[in-house]
Scaffold this active site. Structure first.
Site, PDB file in Angstrom:
ATOM      1  N   ILE A  75       0.825  -1.204   0.000  1.00 18.37           N
ATOM      2  CA  ILE A  75       0.000   0.000   0.000  1.00 18.37           C
ATOM      3  C   ILE A  75       0.862   1.257   0.000  1.00 18.37           C
ATOM      4  O   ILE A  75       0.553   2.234  -0.688  1.00 18.37           O
ATOM      5  CB  ILE A  75      -0.967  -0.016   1.198  1.00 18.37           C
ATOM      6  CG1 ILE A  75      -2.019  -1.113   0.999  1.00 18.37           C
ATOM      7  CG2 ILE A  75      -1.648   1.344   1.376  1.00 18.37           C
ATOM      8  CD1 ILE A  75      -2.929  -1.337   2.198  1.00 18.37           C
ATOM      9  N   ASP A  81      13.449   2.835  11.466  1.00 23.57           N
ATOM     10  CA  ASP A  81      12.398   2.012  12.064  1.00 23.57           C
ATOM     11  C   ASP A  81      11.373   2.933  12.697  1.00 23.57           C
ATOM     12  O   ASP A  81      11.724   3.751  13.557  1.00 23.57           O
ATOM     13  CB  ASP A  81      13.032   1.094  13.115  1.00 23.57           C
ATOM     14  CG  ASP A  81      12.065   0.086  13.713  1.00 23.57           C
ATOM     15  OD1 ASP A  81      10.851   0.350  13.726  1.00 23.57           O
ATOM     16  OD2 ASP A  81      12.539  -0.954  14.198  1.00 23.57           O
ATOM     17  N   ASN A 136       1.950   4.955   7.281  1.00 20.45           N
ATOM     18  CA  ASN A 136       1.463   3.742   6.620  1.00 20.45           C
ATOM     19  C   ASN A 136       2.091   2.459   7.152  1.00 20.45           C
ATOM     20  O   ASN A 136       1.470   1.398   7.099  1.00 20.45           O
ATOM     21  CB  ASN A 136       1.731   3.848   5.110  1.00 20.45           C
ATOM     22  CG  ASN A 136       1.495   2.547   4.397  1.00 20.45           C
ATOM     23  OD1 ASN A 136       0.352   2.138   4.174  1.00 20.45           O
ATOM     24  ND2 ASN A 136       2.576   1.859   4.043  1.00 20.45           N
ATOM     25  N   LYS A 158       3.166  12.517  16.251  1.00 16.41           N
ATOM     26  CA  LYS A 158       3.823  13.446  17.167  1.00 16.41           C
ATOM     27  C   LYS A 158       4.750  14.402  16.421  1.00 16.41           C
ATOM     28  O   LYS A 158       4.616  15.634  16.544  1.00 16.41           O
ATOM     29  CB  LYS A 158       4.627  12.665  18.210  1.00 16.41           C
ATOM     30  CG  LYS A 158       5.451  13.542  19.143  1.00 16.41           C
ATOM     31  CD  LYS A 158       6.215  12.712  20.166  1.00 16.41           C
ATOM     32  CE  LYS A 158       7.071  13.593  21.068  1.00 16.41           C
ATOM     33  NZ  LYS A 158       7.801  12.795  22.093  1.00 16.41           N
ATOM     34  N   TYR A 171      -3.307  -7.901  16.499  1.00 15.55           N
ATOM     35  CA  TYR A 171      -3.282  -7.006  15.335  1.00 15.55           C
ATOM     36  C   TYR A 171      -4.520  -6.118  15.325  1.00 15.55           C
ATOM     37  O   TYR A 171      -4.433  -4.902  15.125  1.00 15.55           O
ATOM     38  CB  TYR A 171      -3.208  -7.834  14.057  1.00 15.55           C
ATOM     39  CG  TYR A 171      -3.294  -7.022  12.789  1.00 15.55           C
ATOM     40  CD1 TYR A 171      -2.250  -6.192  12.403  1.00 15.55           C
ATOM     41  CD2 TYR A 171      -4.418  -7.079  11.969  1.00 15.55           C
ATOM     42  CE1 TYR A 171      -2.322  -5.438  11.242  1.00 15.55           C
ATOM     43  CE2 TYR A 171      -4.503  -6.341  10.806  1.00 15.55           C
ATOM     44  CZ  TYR A 171      -3.450  -5.526  10.448  1.00 15.55           C
ATOM     45  OH  TYR A 171      -3.531  -4.779   9.294  1.00 15.55           O
ATOM     46  N   LYS A 201      -4.974  -1.887  15.578  1.00 11.81           N
ATOM     47  CA  LYS A 201      -5.667  -1.078  14.586  1.00 11.81           C
ATOM     48  C   LYS A 201      -6.838  -0.308  15.195  1.00 11.81           C
ATOM     49  O   LYS A 201      -7.179   0.786  14.734  1.00 11.81           O
ATOM     50  CB  LYS A 201      -6.110  -1.955  13.418  1.00 11.81           C
ATOM     51  CG  LYS A 201      -4.940  -2.524  12.615  1.00 11.81           C
ATOM     52  CD  LYS A 201      -4.015  -1.416  12.104  1.00 11.81           C
ATOM     53  CE  LYS A 201      -2.894  -1.940  11.251  1.00 11.81           C
ATOM     54  NZ  LYS A 201      -2.039  -0.865  10.695  1.00 11.81           N
ATOM     55  N   VAL A 252      -5.987  -6.732   0.854  1.00 12.26           N
ATOM     56  CA  VAL A 252      -5.346  -6.077  -0.280  1.00 12.26           C
ATOM     57  C   VAL A 252      -4.194  -6.969  -0.741  1.00 12.26           C
ATOM     58  O   VAL A 252      -3.443  -7.508   0.081  1.00 12.26           O
ATOM     59  CB  VAL A 252      -4.823  -4.673   0.098  1.00 12.26           C
ATOM     60  CG1 VAL A 252      -4.177  -3.991  -1.107  1.00 12.26           C
ATOM     61  CG2 VAL A 252      -5.964  -3.811   0.640  1.00 12.26           C
ATOM     62  N   THR A 300      -1.055  -7.608  -1.318  1.00 10.45           N
ATOM     63  CA  THR A 300       0.252  -7.057  -0.976  1.00 10.45           C
ATOM     64  C   THR A 300       1.086  -8.139  -0.305  1.00 10.45           C
ATOM     65  O   THR A 300       0.569  -9.187   0.092  1.00 10.45           O
ATOM     66  CB  THR A 300       0.117  -5.879   0.004  1.00 10.45           C
ATOM     67  OG1 THR A 300      -0.401  -6.397   1.257  1.00 10.45           O
ATOM     68  CG2 THR A 300      -0.795  -4.792  -0.528  1.00 10.45           C
TER      69      THR A 300
END
Length: 265
Positions: free
Chosen positions: A18, A66, A93, A126, A159, A163, A192, A194
Site C-alpha cells: 500500500i 524504524d 502507513n 507526534k 493485530y 488497529k 489487499v 500485498t
C-alpha cells in the site's frame, strides 16, 4: 491539487504494498515525497524513487530507519524538511500483521505489533504535528487502520487491537490539532493483494496445514465482499489522494473503510 506550490508528503513503509501505491499516486498528483522504510528494503525503495523521478518529475528523498524508534522518526521529519522545506502531509502507513489466536500469540510478537503499529503511528503523528504546528500553515496527517480495527477478527486479536488503537489516536489527534488547521484521518483497508496479505497466508497455512499460498490465492481471486475481489494498492491510494487534497479540507477524525463492501458502517 489546488495549490500554486508543490507540497511535500512523508510516507512510511513506502517500499512495497500500500505504501508503494500511495507514493505512486501522490507523485502523480504532483507532490514531492520523503519515502521511509527499513534498511532491508533499500533496493526496492531506491528503485521506486528512481521510477517516480523519471515518470512524474517528482523530487524524492529516501530515508531509512524504524518507525518504532522515536529518534528515527524525529530524524525523518528533520531530514525531509531540511531537504524540501515545509511538510504538508504525514502518512503513517508502516505496519506489520500476523495470524495467531490470542493464547498462541508469542509475547515477543505482541511487542513487535504494539511497537510498529501503535508506537510507529504515534511517533509519526507526534513529529508530524510538531512540524506542522511550527510552520503554522495547517496540513494533513493520515494513519493506517484496518477493517479489523472496526470489528475484531478471529486469529488477529493483537493485530486488531493495534488497529483499534490507531482509530483512537486518529480521532483524538483530530480534536487536538483542528485548531491549527491540521486534519487527521485514517484508511481502513480490507484484504489487499500485498506482501502483507501473503505473510498472513504463510501464518494461516502453517496453522491449518493448508498448502502455502492457498488462502491468499483464493482471497485475491474471489474475496468475500460485494465486489468479489481483493483490493489493489491503488484502490487505497485513491482514498489517500483525496484525504491529502484540498477537497478533504472539512474531513477529519474519520477512518475510511476501503474493502470492496465486506463490512458496512
Amino acid at each position: 491539487m489546488a495549490s500554486s506550490t508543490k507540497r511535500v508528503a512523508i510516507i512510511t513503509g513506502a517500499a512495497q504494498g500500500i505504501g508503494r501505491g500511495i507514493a505512486q499516486r501522490l507523485a502523480k498528483d504532483g507532490l514531492d515525497l520523503g519515502l521511509f522504510d527499513v534498511p532491508g528494503c533499500r533496493d526496492m525503495l531506491e528503485e521506486l524513487a528512481s521510477s517516480l523521478r523519471q515518470d512524474f518529475d517528482a523530487k524524492v528523498l529516501t530515508v531509512y530507519g524504524d518507525v518504532s524508534v522515536e529518534s528515527d522518526v524525529k530524524g525523518l521529519v528533520e531530514t525531509v524538511t531540511q531537504e524540501f522545506g515545509d511538510l504538508y502531509a504525514m502518512i503513517a502507513n508502516a505496519g506489520i500483521c500476523c495470524w495467531h489466536e490470542l493464547h498462541e500469540t508469542p509475547t515477543d510478537l505482541v511487542d513487535q505489533l504494539l511497537n510498529v503499529n501503535i508506537k510507529g503511528v504515534f511517533f509519526c503523528y507526534k513529529y508530524g504535528a510538531m512540524q506542522l504546528i511550527k510552520q503554522g500553515k495547517g496540513g494533513r496527517m493520515i494513519g493506517a487502520t484496518s477493517i479489523v480495527g472496526k470489528r475484531g477478527s478471529r486469529g488477529q486479536s493483537v493485530y486488531s487491537a493495534t488497529k483499534f488503537a490507531v482509530r483512537g489516536l486518529t480521532q483524538s489527534a483530530a480534536m487536538e490539532y483542528g485548531k491549527y488547521g491540521i486534519t487527521v484521518n485514517a484508511y481502513a483497508p480490507g484484504a489487499v493483494d500485498t506482501p502483507l496479505l501473503w505473510k498472513v497466508d504463510e501464518d494461516r497455512c502453517a496453522a491449518t496445514g493448508l498448502p502455502k499460498g492457498s488462502w491468499a490465492g483464493g482471497v485475491v481471486k474471489q474475496y468475500d465482499n460485494a465486489l468479489g475481489r481483493a483490493g489493489q494498492p491503488e484502490d487505497i491510494a485513491k482514498v489517500v489522494s483525496f484525504l491529502v487534497s484540498d477537497d478533504a479540507a472539512f474531513v477529519t477524525g474519520q477512518s475510511f473503510t476501503v474493502d470492496g463492501g465486506k463490512h458496512f458502517d
